[in-house]
Every structure is written in C-alpha cells, then in structure tokens.
Design an enzyme around this catalytic site. Structure first.
Site, PDB file in Angstrom:
ATOM      1  N   LYS A 126      33.905  72.815  -8.099  1.00 20.08           N
ATOM      2  CA  LYS A 126      32.595  73.011  -8.732  1.00 20.08           C
ATOM      3  C   LYS A 126      32.698  73.728 -10.071  1.00 20.08           C
ATOM      4  O   LYS A 126      32.076  73.324 -11.054  1.00 20.08           O
ATOM      5  CB  LYS A 126      31.671  73.825  -7.811  1.00 20.08           C
ATOM      6  CG  LYS A 126      31.314  73.177  -6.503  1.00 20.08           C
ATOM      7  CD  LYS A 126      30.277  73.985  -5.741  1.00 20.08           C
ATOM      8  CE  LYS A 126      30.743  75.356  -5.301  1.00 20.08           C
ATOM      9  NZ  LYS A 126      31.862  75.295  -4.334  1.00 20.08           N
ATOM     10  N   ASN A 139      26.234  79.562  -9.484  1.00 17.09           N
ATOM     11  CA  ASN A 139      27.270  80.212  -8.683  1.00 17.09           C
ATOM     12  C   ASN A 139      28.531  80.523  -9.484  1.00 17.09           C
ATOM     13  O   ASN A 139      29.444  81.156  -8.998  1.00 17.09           O
ATOM     14  CB  ASN A 139      27.628  79.313  -7.487  1.00 17.09           C
ATOM     15  CG  ASN A 139      28.434  80.038  -6.442  1.00 17.09           C
ATOM     16  OD1 ASN A 139      28.029  81.076  -5.935  1.00 17.09           O
ATOM     17  ND2 ASN A 139      29.600  79.501  -6.109  1.00 17.09           N
ATOM     18  N   HIS A 162      32.601  77.716   5.133  1.00 19.39           N
ATOM     19  CA  HIS A 162      31.429  78.559   5.417  1.00 19.39           C
ATOM     20  C   HIS A 162      30.756  78.213   6.750  1.00 19.39           C
ATOM     21  O   HIS A 162      29.543  78.371   6.896  1.00 19.39           O
ATOM     22  CB  HIS A 162      30.391  78.446   4.288  1.00 19.39           C
ATOM     23  CG  HIS A 162      30.914  78.797   2.934  1.00 19.39           C
ATOM     24  ND1 HIS A 162      31.506  80.012   2.654  1.00 19.39           N
ATOM     25  CD2 HIS A 162      30.942  78.079   1.776  1.00 19.39           C
ATOM     26  CE1 HIS A 162      31.868  80.034   1.382  1.00 19.39           C
ATOM     27  NE2 HIS A 162      31.551  78.881   0.831  1.00 19.39           N
TER      28      HIS A 162
END
Length: 200
Positions: free
Chosen positions: A116, A139, A186
C-alpha cells in the site's frame, strides 16, 4: 454531519485523534478526549491544547452529553463503549470518514495487505508529474482531515487505507479504488479471513 455546536467524544489521541479534535474545534464544535493511556506527555499535551479529557480507560459516563463519537483507527470497532453509543443513537465515525464527507477533491484510495505505502507514494508522484496538485495521506502516517481546507475541486487526494480505517468509513466517496492483494492479516481484530476480505 455539521460539527458546529456539537459535542464530540474523541476516543484515542494519536495522530488521527489529534486531527479530528482540531477539525471539530475549527468547525465550531466542542471536544472531549478519552484515551486508555495516561502518560505525563499525553496529559501535558491535552492540557496545553485546552481539551477536556479523561485518561486511563473508557467508561459509559464518557458518552454523557456527547452528540457524536469519533474513533481512532487503533480502537476496535466493536468496543463495548461504541456498541453502547450506537444503542443510544449516537453517530460513531472516524477522522478518515469525516474527511471523506468534507473533501471537495477527487480521491484515489489504495488498500491491500502488502504494497500500500509504495503504491500510494508512486501514484501521488505520477499525478504530480502530470501537473496536478496532490495531497497524500491516510495510513501512510499523515492525517488529512486537518488539511482538508487546503484542498479544492481541481486537486487530487491519494490515500493509503488500512482495514482499520476502512471499517469506519460510512461514505467511501472514491474516484478510484484499488485493492492490491488480500492475504491473512489482523485476524485478531477482524476475527476471520472472510470479515477481513469484506472490509478490504
């Protein structure tokens, strides 16, 4: 959602929480901050900014007099305090969702388990090379809500969006959206691979 005259409870006072608090105050709203942490540095920062606060944990009483709740990405979306807020009919939102609501510019959002940050940085540079004015954030470590007043309709925003951020976005107004890849990550937060993939 117009913050003017509203009392916002900001849960978590990291970068995202700070940006949200600054935005709400700039829009004429009032802010109370709660955070599980209780350090001299955090307490001093809140006092210096003149923010009402309670540190060292969360309590149902924190919802008293709140008109909306703003949650930082590191706070679980299924936190019992947030469930109580929803049952009381309080809007539960986030810094990034408020940004989507307020942003006048087209937004490119990039997510995925890996890659990302690199893709977000490269996308921003490609757009800049094409002569566009670009804001990069999300982020990648740079909150964007406290910079939304710098944007116009002809600018572009390129956001790195984590699963923690995506689950809090009610209005994902993207001109371009890209999912790079989805592999297990996660799962302690999202409970299952299916839920993680759905959020992405």
């Amino acid at each position: 959602m117009k913050p003017k005259g509203k009392r916002a409870l900001v849960i978590g006072f990291g970068r995202s929480g700070r940006a949200a608090a600054a935005y709400i105050r700039a829009q004429g709203g009032m802010v109370k901050v709660v955070d599980r942490a209780d350090t001299p540095e955090l307490r001093s920062s809140l006092q210096n900014e003149g923010l009402e606060h309670r540190l060292g944990g969360y309590s149902e009483t924190d919802l008293r007099d709140a008109d909306l709740v703003i949650v930082s990405p590191g706070v679980p979306w299924d936190l019992p305090l947030l469930e109580s807020a929803r049952k009381q009919g309080l809007p539960v939102t986030s810094e990034i969702d408020l940004f989507f609501r307020a942003c006048p510019s087209p937004i490119a959002g990039i997510t995925g388990t890996n890659g990302k940050t690199t893709t977000t940085a490269l996308t921003a540079e490609v757009l800049r090379a094409g002569g566009l004015r670009v804001m990069r954030g999300g982020n990648i470590g740079e909150p964007v809500l406290d910079r939304v007043d710098q944007l116009g309709a002809d600018d572009w925003v390129v956001l790195e969006l984590s699963s923690f951020q995506l689950e809090s976005i009610e209005h994902p107004r993207l001109r371009i959206g890209t999912v790079l890849n989805v592999t297990p990550d996660h799962l302690d937060r999202h409970r299952s691979m299916e839920r993680y993939a759905e959020i992405k």
